[in-house]
Scaffold this motif. Structure first.
Motif, PDB file in Angstrom:
ATOM      1  N   CYS A   1      44.242  11.580  19.009  1.00 22.24           N
ATOM      2  CA  CYS A   1      44.172  11.517  17.548  1.00 22.24           C
ATOM      3  C   CYS A   1      43.161  10.482  17.071  1.00 22.24           C
ATOM      4  O   CYS A   1      42.449  10.711  16.104  1.00 22.24           O
ATOM      5  N   MET A   2      43.109   9.336  17.748  1.00 19.83           N
ATOM      6  CA  MET A   2      42.249   8.263  17.247  1.00 19.83           C
ATOM      7  C   MET A   2      40.770   8.532  17.520  1.00 19.83           C
ATOM      8  O   MET A   2      39.910   7.788  17.084  1.00 19.83           O
TER       9      MET A   2
ATOM     10  N   ILE B   1      51.654  17.554  19.783  1.00 21.61           N
ATOM     11  CA  ILE B   1      52.901  16.857  20.112  1.00 21.61           C
ATOM     12  C   ILE B   1      53.568  17.429  21.370  1.00 21.61           C
ATOM     13  O   ILE B   1      54.583  18.139  21.291  1.00 21.61           O
TER      14      ILE B   1
ATOM     15  N   SER C   1      49.110   4.511  14.123  1.00 24.22           N
ATOM     16  CA  SER C   1      48.021   4.313  15.082  1.00 24.22           C
ATOM     17  C   SER C   1      46.718   4.000  14.352  1.00 24.22           C
ATOM     18  O   SER C   1      45.921   3.178  14.799  1.00 24.22           O
TER      19      SER C   1
ATOM     20  N   ALA D   1      49.788  13.635  20.932  1.00 22.02           N
ATOM     21  CA  ALA D   1      49.911  14.022  19.528  1.00 22.02           C
ATOM     22  C   ALA D   1      48.809  14.988  19.112  1.00 22.02           C
ATOM     23  O   ALA D   1      49.061  15.982  18.441  1.00 22.02           O
TER      24      ALA D   1
ATOM     25  N   ASN E   1      51.949   6.512  20.562  1.00 19.15           N
ATOM     26  CA  ASN E   1      52.689   7.290  19.563  1.00 19.15           C
ATOM     27  C   ASN E   1      53.694   8.216  20.248  1.00 19.15           C
ATOM     28  O   ASN E   1      54.234   9.126  19.652  1.00 19.15           O
TER      29      ASN E   1
ATOM     30  N   CYS F   1      54.781   7.754  14.385  1.00 21.72           N
ATOM     31  CA  CYS F   1      53.859   8.869  14.120  1.00 21.72           C
ATOM     32  C   CYS F   1      54.623   9.916  13.332  1.00 21.72           C
ATOM     33  O   CYS F   1      55.462  10.633  13.888  1.00 21.72           O
ATOM     34  N   PRO F   2      54.409   9.983  12.018  1.00 22.44           N
ATOM     35  CA  PRO F   2      55.217  10.871  11.180  1.00 22.44           C
ATOM     36  C   PRO F   2      55.223  12.316  11.665  1.00 22.44           C
ATOM     37  O   PRO F   2      56.258  12.978  11.616  1.00 22.44           O
ATOM     38  N   LYS F   3      54.101  12.792  12.138  1.00 18.11           N
ATOM     39  CA  LYS F   3      54.053  14.185  12.547  1.00 18.11           C
ATOM     40  C   LYS F   3      54.855  14.403  13.841  1.00 18.11           C
ATOM     41  O   LYS F   3      55.663  15.328  13.928  1.00 18.11           O
TER      42      LYS F   3
ATOM     43  N   THR G   1      43.508  10.908   9.467  1.00 17.00           N
ATOM     44  CA  THR G   1      44.788  10.851  10.164  1.00 17.00           C
ATOM     45  C   THR G   1      45.885  11.216   9.159  1.00 17.00           C
ATOM     46  O   THR G   1      45.662  11.207   7.957  1.00 17.00           O
ATOM     47  N   CYS G   2      47.080  11.517   9.675  1.00 17.10           N
ATOM     48  CA  CYS G   2      48.193  11.852   8.792  1.00 17.10           C
ATOM     49  C   CYS G   2      48.529  10.656   7.897  1.00 17.10           C
ATOM     50  O   CYS G   2      48.300   9.508   8.257  1.00 17.10           O
TER      51      CYS G   2
ATOM     52  N   CYS H   1      50.216   7.197   9.283  1.00 15.67           N
ATOM     53  CA  CYS H   1      49.886   7.097  10.715  1.00 15.67           C
ATOM     54  C   CYS H   1      49.748   5.635  11.125  1.00 15.67           C
ATOM     55  O   CYS H   1      48.833   4.945  10.680  1.00 15.67           O
TER      56      CYS H   1
END
Ligand SMILES: Cc1ncc(C[n+]2csc(CCOP(=O)(O)OP(=O)(O)O)c2C)c(N)n1
Ligand code: SF4
Ligand SMILES: [Mg+2]
Lengths: 410, 344
Positions: free
Chosen positions: B65-66, B160, B42, B156, B152, B239-241, B36-37, B40
């Motif tokens: 994502c997860m 996104i 999550s 994502a 998030n 969620c940074p991204k 993950t980023c 993150c």
């Protein structure tokens, strides 16, 4: 509403009951001691769930009986239950089956031995309750085993056989049991109900083994794989499907030994083919008018036979090709359509032609396709006589269209 | 709560609340192997979720994502058994797994023991596509499982895109600010936890959490698993991204979501609503809500906001706190029919 008519036998005695195809499958579920069942209403398959509900309400059948909020959930619930070790049953018809399509796609990929009844029904639009085979056929490329049955007895027996084959660790694939809407789902016939002891002898417990989702076996199921592994994973499904014919043969042989009922060649049934000039092939209850017509045609000296395909997946290509190459012409009766397909033929005809195009066979009879019985329309004895007539003309070398619709208003 | 005699309830695990950060066990059940980023939240939710649940747990996870970032073939990060479930299927997955355990244990086909079942989903999978299945599953009182929605605020994993849970005005790849339209996404975020709590009277536990308040969040998860029946926990995860900020402020953004009043923390336990943590302090007047500007302006997804946009956002949050029947939970106004109860 479905009324329960079968009284289930004590452990030791085989009884006979007048029941429908749907009820026969409900009885098979009880005998197989299924753990989780999911229901959602759509005609005509849903009668099976009405019978299951009655068995549960009467305390005759111990299972989790869950009414879902749609077919997608219906199939997803049992998919996960099966991953956790439960024997499962579900089913649908027509657009209901299509609504579950995403779940139907992942189930074989996850090697889930789900057994589903398809009460074959025309797809919308327009709305129609009657039988067509396009619903079940939509999953033909995905790894489902698909079998078409003809009678209530065959429905019950095939359901037990389906569990035995699907849950075999060499296979672990789902199986759809197709029952023609109304003609089979709702028609009563005398059915021999096996005893619990017989079933226990035939059908071992479902054992998910190394694939069981449980804290004692902390595996990760279906991790993201992409191009570096997906081909190898697909190939495992291919190999499993390749093993199915052998396991089906074993199961039918054991079935005959334990239950004393013979199905002969498990993959297709031949009727009056020994000396036949031409044969008519199809799936499901189309065999009924076909048999009657054949008896009539034979009394007039026309040597017509029938081949009723049971297992469509895996498709018994080699055996079927060998069988069909004996005749002067073959007519495939499709209760389905495949618009834009080669020669605009139905699915069964297209696959049959593909099966015949092999170098192990030198003789290729003409294969004519007849599309009929759509939306539940009856295929009549005169329809079958007309097919026989066309086949004889083709056998004599007359040019015939590859695809004809029968029983269609002019 | 009155329970029908036809409902068959199985025992759950005893999961007392952790009494302080130092009492949290060191064992991890979501470990290395994920990608993950950085920052993150999550992924942090996943880690805390299984830490709270412990080893006798089955986890089912929706696409998102997860799934994609956590279970690369041959390097899974899950120590507990884990299975992928389709994007809209978390409700059905939890229900199916719980039903399988119940049936097999009752019939003697599996050793009897309480096993936690957790099905998680993202906001896209849960609050959009899978809402019907989650709703249905929360009406089945016989089965013990938790649905955890990690929010998030976008689809994502697919790059996104806006979902029904994306906040008003946010820049996503489906809602870019343009020359004619500054605000492409003008829908207000769905009130998922409130809706599920209000709409499923047999569901014994619904909570909102944010893992910036980790202990509180973990204890909500433990309660949700112990109380039995189907339960629901909704977490808000920076969620940074997707939100476009420097990963080092993830934790701070989670706190700001709560202290600005945008993300109220609460639990509904056996029909009793309790506001939690900072949210409770705000409601009791012991803490002054921070302006939403402090939260919005730290994120690139709101960089195109003008003063008017910020004011509008603030007014909607004020409305929630000042006019909703229960702030953050029930979006009906108090002054129905001139402040008189409608039945009078
Ligand atoms: C039926 C279906 N439609 C679309 C997708 C594509 N898809 C994969 S992940 C994903 C995003 C899911 O978003 P969310 O549930 O919010 O989880 P996140 O990725 O944000 O963690 C989508 C749309 C899919 N997997 N299945
Ligand atoms: S995009 Fe967001 S949710 Fe997905 S891994 Fe990155 S930070 Fe986590
Ligand atoms: Mg999301």
């Amino acid at each position: 509403m479905a009324q329960m008519t079968a009284t289930l036998p004590e452990r030791g005695t085989e009884e006979t009951a007048l029941i429908t195809g749907s009820e026969a499958i409900a009885v098979a579920c009880k005998l197989a001691d299924v753990d989780v069942i999911t229901a959602y209403p759509i005609r005509p398959y849903d009668t099976v769930m009405q019978y299951v509900a009655k068995l549960v309400a009467n305390g005759e059948f111990d299972c989790e009986y869950i009414v879902a909020e749609g077919e997608h959930s219906q199939f997803e619930i049992v998919k996960h239950a099966s991953a956790c070790g439960a024997r499962v049953f579900t089913g649908s018809s027509g657009v209901g089956w299509m609504y579950a399509m995403e779940a139907l796609t992942v189930t074989p990929a996850l090697r889930i031995p789900m057994i589903a009844m398809v009460g074959n029904r025309a797809l919308d639009d327009p709305g129609a309750f009657g039988v067509e085979h396009n619903d079940a056929l939509t999953v033909r490329d995905l790894g489902w085993m698909l079998v078409w049955v003809d009678t209530a007895q065959e429905a019950l027996d095939t359901a037990l056989i389906a569990y035995r084959v699907a849950e075999d660790r060499r296979i672990f694939l789902p199986c759809g049991i197709s029952c023609d809407g109304a003609f089979l789902t709702h028609s009563q016939a005398m059915v021999k109900i096996p005893t619990q002891d017989q079933v226990n002898k035939f059908l071992p417990r479902y054992n998910r083994a190394d694939l069981l989702l449980h804290p004692d076996n902390p595996i990760t199921v279906a991790p993201q794989a992409n191009e570096d592994w997906v081909m190898e994973i697909r190939r495992q499904n291919y190999a499993a499907m390749e093993r199915v014919p052998g396991v089906i043969r074993e199961a039918y042989a054991d079935f005959e030994r334990i239950f004393g009922r013979k199905y002969g060649n498990p993959f297709f049934e031949e009727y009056e083919t020994a000396d036949a000039d031409v044969v008519i092939m199809g799936m499901g209850t189309l065999s009924m008018p076909t048999r009657v017509a054949i008896r009539k045609l034979r009394s007039e000296g026309k040597k017509v036979g029938m081949v009723r395909l049971r297992w469509f997946r895996p498709f018994p290509a080699e055996e079927l090709a060998k069988c069909l190459s004996r005749f002067k012409a073959v007519g495939v009766l499709d209760r389905d359509f495949s618009f834009g397909s080669p020669y605009m033929s139905g699915v069964v005809a297209t696959e049959t032609r593909a099966a015949l195009y092999t170098d192990t066979i030198s003789k290729h009879p003409p294969v004519l396709n007849f599309i009929g019985g759509l939306g539940g329309r009856e295929v009549t004895v005169p329809d079958v006589e007309k097919i026989a007539h066309e086949l004889y003309e083709a056998a004599e070398g007359k040019k015939k269209p590859a695809t004809q619709w029968i029983g269609l208003r002019e | 709560m009155a329970i029908s005699p036809f409902v068959e309830i199985d025992a759950t695990q005893k999961l007392d609340p952790f009494k302080g950060v130092k009492k949290i066990p060191l064992e991890e059940y979501f470990t290395s192997g994920h990608r993950t980023c950085q920052g993150c939240e999550s992924a942090l939710v996943m880690k805390m979720m299984v830490k709270a649940a412990g080893p006798r747990t089955i986890v089912l996870g929706s696409t998102g994502c997860m799934y994609v970032a956590n279970t690369t073939y041959y390097s899974t990060s899950w120590v507990v058994p884990w299975m992928h479930t389709q994007l809209g299927s978390s409700g059905s997955a939890g229900l199916g797994a719980a039903a399988a355990l119940k049936a097999q244990m009752r019939k003697g086909k599996m050793k009897k023991e309480p096993i936690n079942v957790i099905a998680f989903c993202g906001d896209g999978g849960g609050a959009d596509m899978g809402l019907g299945a989650i709703s249905a599953s929360l009406t089945h009182p016989d089965y013990n499982f938790l649905i955890l929605l990690y929010d998030n605020e976008s689809y994502a994993n697919t790059d996104i895109q806006l979902s029904g849970s994306t906040p008003y005005g946010a820049h996503t790849t489906f809602s870019p600010p343009g020359k004619m339209k500054r605000i492409m996404h003008h829908r207000w975020k769905k009130n998922t936890a409130g809706m599920l709590a209000a709409g499923h009277p047999e569901c014994k536990y619904v909570a909102t959490v944010c893992m910036s308040y980790g202990l509180l969040g973990m204890n909500c998860i433990r309660k949700a698993l112990e109380i039995g029946g189907p339960t629901f926990v909704h977490s808000l995860d920076p969620c940074p991204k997707g939100w476009d900020y420097d990963p080092y402020i993830s934790h701070e953004l989670g706190e700001l979501a709560v202290t600005t009043g945008i993300w109220p923390l609460y639990e509904v336990e056996n029909h009793t609503l309790r506001l939690l943590g900072k949210t409770k302090e705000i409601a009791e007047g012991r803490y002054v809500r921070q302006p939403v500007r402090d939260y919005l302006m730290k994120q690139g997804r709101f960089a195109h906001f003008t003063k008017d946009d910020i004011d509008y956002f603030q007014s909607k949050v004020d409305e929630m706190w000042q006019k909703w029947l229960i702030p953050g939970v029930i979006p009906m106004m108090k002054d129905v029919e001139g402040d008189k109860p409608p039945a009078e």
